[in-house]
Write an enzyme that holds these catalytic residues in place. Structure first.
Site: not given
Length: 294
Positions: A22, A203
């Site tokens: 991430e 996301d």
């Protein structure tokens, strides 16, 4: 007209596979990409000039960072913000965020053109409504939105007057007018996107130089592009079902880096390379993030 774009010069970086990759960002001054394995408590650094990846162990979960100057970074960790010295990796506490809430952790974040850092939290086990989205700038922290289950999709239009954010659990992306000088909302947020394929979750996201919004759709292996009016335009398909976040890299921001995750997958194969970090060339220009204002 919408279309599926084949990633040109698709490559898998020579970097460790991530349990939960991430928070990718890029420093064009040093030609270096940074991203995190949140669950693995690692900060990854890829130096494109010599094609080398460095892995920095962290004492806590962290999910995003912003450049302060040549020497320092602002790191978003599970209990707040830390100043990181690039030369030696030393971490210095800067500002607590939900440090007294054992249920939550850091997640998505991105820097607005004003130097404001938008920061999203979420429940460690994705507890419903446990997260929030904050605005940090020049030492001041402001909670913008509460009741977020999985904060994601934070990005900003090129004119700095619109912000986007998502709640992955609800499958919704919101948009809100913001002050270009401060990055603070000037009105109420409204739905931007809410129709995604079954099993897909919005996301991480970025806005390119023309204002298109590119969203990694968890569970689909795609990064999809939408106009500023929410019209689906095109998508890139990647060999990883759990893509998590895109970032623009390269000298002219004409390369996209995409992180992914293998958390929750019993097995990954050559066909599903979830956990890998990918790069590919773009037929358009992206944008770099500005420095954060302490």
């Amino acid at each position: 007209m919408s279309q599926l774009l084949q990633p040109e010069n698709l490559a898998r970086l020579d970097a460790p596979s991530c349990k939960l990759g991430e928070g990718p960002t890029y420093d064009p001054r040093t030609d270096t990409a940074w991203w995190f394995d949140i669950i693995g408590r690692k900060l990854l650094e890829h130096r494109f000039r010599d094609s080398r990846t460095l892995v920095h162990d962290l004492p806590f979960m962290a999910s995003a960072l912003a450049r302060i100057d040549d020497r320092r970074q602002l790191l978003f960790a599970e209990n707040g913000l830390y100043i990181r010295t690039v030369a030696d990796g030393a971490l210095h506490p800067h500002l607590a965020i939900e440090a007294d809430n054992a249920l939550t952790r850091c997640n998505d974040a991105r820097v607005h053109q004003s130097g404001a850092f938008w920061l999203g939290t979420m429940g460690r086990d994705a507890q419903r409504g446990a997260g929030s989205i904050y605005h940090y700038r020049a030492g001041r922290l402001t909670r913008l939105y509460e009741g977020i289950t999985i904060s994601n999709g934070i990005c900003f239009a090129p004119d700095a007057a619109t912000a986007y954010y998502a709640d992955t659990a609800l499958g919704t992306v919101m948009k809100v007018a913001v002050d270009p000088q401060t990055g603070l909302p000037t009105g109420e947020a409204s739905p931007f996107l809410s129709s995604f394929p079954e099993g897909a979750g919005p996301d991480g996201a970025v806005c390119d130089a023309q204002g298109k919004v590119w969203i990694a759709l968890w569970g689909t292996g795609c990064v999809k592009g939408y106009s500023s009016e929410g019209e689906f335009l095109s998508s890139f398909s990647l060999p990883a079902s759990q893509v998590s976040c895109p970032a623009f890299i390269g000298p002219q921001a004409r390369v996209m880096l995409v992180t992914s995750a293998n958390d929750g997958l019993d097995d990954t194969s050559e066909a599903d390379q979830s956990g890998a970090t990918f790069t590919f060339d773009l037929p358009f220009a992206g944008r770099f993030e500005p420095d954060v204002v302490l």
